[in-house]
Scaffold this motif. Structure first.
Motif, PDB file in Angstrom:
ATOM      1  N   ARG A 118      34.313  50.056  35.603  1.00  0.00           N
ATOM      2  CA  ARG A 118      35.094  51.239  35.963  1.00  0.00           C
ATOM      3  C   ARG A 118      35.998  50.973  37.169  1.00  0.00           C
ATOM      4  O   ARG A 118      36.907  51.748  37.434  1.00  0.00           O
ATOM      5  N   CYS A 119      35.703  49.895  37.894  1.00  0.00           N
ATOM      6  CA  CYS A 119      36.367  49.645  39.173  1.00  0.00           C
ATOM      7  C   CYS A 119      37.139  48.344  39.146  1.00  0.00           C
ATOM      8  O   CYS A 119      36.849  47.412  39.918  1.00  0.00           O
ATOM      9  N   GLY A 120      38.125  48.265  38.274  1.00  0.00           N
ATOM     10  CA  GLY A 120      38.910  47.042  38.191  1.00  0.00           C
ATOM     11  C   GLY A 120      39.738  46.785  39.426  1.00  0.00           C
ATOM     12  O   GLY A 120      39.990  45.646  39.795  1.00  0.00           O
ATOM     13  N   THR A 121      40.142  47.858  40.117  1.00  0.00           N
ATOM     14  CA  THR A 121      40.923  47.726  41.355  1.00  0.00           C
ATOM     15  C   THR A 121      40.541  48.858  42.293  1.00  0.00           C
ATOM     16  O   THR A 121      40.319  49.973  41.844  1.00  0.00           O
TER      17      THR A 121
ATOM     18  N   VAL B 146      41.609  45.075  46.123  1.00  0.00           N
ATOM     19  CA  VAL B 146      40.756  44.084  45.478  1.00  0.00           C
ATOM     20  C   VAL B 146      40.755  44.321  43.977  1.00  0.00           C
ATOM     21  O   VAL B 146      40.517  45.431  43.515  1.00  0.00           O
ATOM     22  N   THR B 147      41.038  43.272  43.248  1.00  0.00           N
ATOM     23  CA  THR B 147      41.020  43.320  41.786  1.00  0.00           C
ATOM     24  C   THR B 147      39.843  42.481  41.290  1.00  0.00           C
ATOM     25  O   THR B 147      39.685  41.330  41.692  1.00  0.00           O
TER      26      THR B 147
ATOM     27  N   ARG C 196      37.325  37.762  41.628  1.00  0.00           N
ATOM     28  CA  ARG C 196      37.773  38.836  42.524  1.00  0.00           C
ATOM     29  C   ARG C 196      38.887  38.311  43.423  1.00  0.00           C
ATOM     30  O   ARG C 196      38.778  37.225  43.999  1.00  0.00           O
ATOM     31  N   THR C 197      39.954  39.084  43.526  1.00  0.00           N
ATOM     32  CA  THR C 197      41.075  38.746  44.405  1.00  0.00           C
ATOM     33  C   THR C 197      41.244  39.850  45.433  1.00  0.00           C
ATOM     34  O   THR C 197      41.349  41.023  45.078  1.00  0.00           O
ATOM     35  N   VAL C 198      41.264  39.465  46.706  1.00  0.00           N
ATOM     36  CA  VAL C 198      41.450  40.412  47.804  1.00  0.00           C
ATOM     37  C   VAL C 198      42.803  40.137  48.437  1.00  0.00           C
ATOM     38  O   VAL C 198      43.022  39.054  48.989  1.00  0.00           O
ATOM     39  N   LYS C 199      43.702  41.098  48.354  1.00  0.00           N
ATOM     40  CA  LYS C 199      45.019  40.972  48.972  1.00  0.00           C
ATOM     41  C   LYS C 199      45.089  41.930  50.145  1.00  0.00           C
ATOM     42  O   LYS C 199      45.042  43.143  49.981  1.00  0.00           O
TER      43      LYS C 199
END
Length: 223
Positions: free
Chosen positions: A130-133, A145-146, A165-168
């Motif tokens: 449910r929390c893709g981003t 975060v994606t 996971r990618t944190v920008k």
């Protein structure tokens, strides 16, 4: 104790507040500031430093640094403003126990985290689906975060999960990008999280990640 290694282990959330998003209107909510109770028995289940690849010299973190590193892996520091609030990671029942190995040349880490939880891994999987981003704000810094789920690894555990996971972060000149690839498993009430983390566009060390995860699952299974 080599403070340099501990510093790299928690570097991600020092540079970037972290998080994840769902569809619909986000609702801001303060993340919980509570921390899990220490569990000395978990430290005995961590893999030995010799189990880490030779280019990732590893240490076991003391309790205070372990708590910081755990929030780094979850992507949400205590007291963060999380949007949507339903994406805030749950607090484990006890732990964490953490070992981290650092490759100074590539500025990357391999981290093994063990916690105790009364929730099955499927609960986390449902939340991540449910929390893709999500947007997370902390100390004046905002990050996006994606999180993407990968096919779970076939190992002798009650359940397994794989994610990227990618944190920008908007902090600093031009911001920072932190990338993680994680393998998770659960055996009884012990949650296993082995994560490769790097900055920029570096390729994940999948072979070392797989090997360390397999070793950790085996050790926890044997008790």
């Amino acid at each position: 104790m080599p403070v340099r290694v501990i510093g790299v282990a928690v570097l991600g959330c020092v540079l970037a507040a972290c998080g994840n998003s769902v569809s619909g209107q986000p609702v801001a909510a303060r993340g919980p500031v509570t921390t899990a109770k220490p569990d000395s028995g978990l430290a005995k289940l961590l893999p030995n430093a010799s189990a880490f690849p030779s280019n990732y010299p590893a240490i076991t973190l003391p309790a205070d640094a372990a708590g910081q590193a755990a929030h780094d892996l979850d992507g949400v520091l205590p007291g963060s403003l999380v949007e949507p609030s339903a994406c805030t990671p749950p607090t484990p029942g006890a732990g964490p126990a953490i070992s981290v190995g650092t490759d100074d040349e590539t500025r990357s880490t391999l981290t093994v985290e063990l916690v105790r939880t009364d929730q099955p891994l499927s609960t986390l999987r449902d939340q991540l689906q449910r929390c893709g981003t999500m947007q997370v704000s902390h100390g004046g810094t905002t990050a996006t975060v994606t999180t993407e789920l990968d096919p779970p690894p076939p190992l002798d555990a009650d359940d397994t999960l794989a994610l990227r996971r990618t944190v920008k972060s908007e902090s600093g000149a031009g911001g920072t990008t932190r990338r993680m690839q994680s393998l998770l498993g659960q055996i009884g009430d012990v949650r296993i999280n082995v994560t490769y983390m790097t900055f920029g566009d570096g390729k994940a060390d999948a072979e070392s990640l797989d090997s360390l995860f397999t070793t950790t699952v085996s050790k926890v299974r044997k008790g």
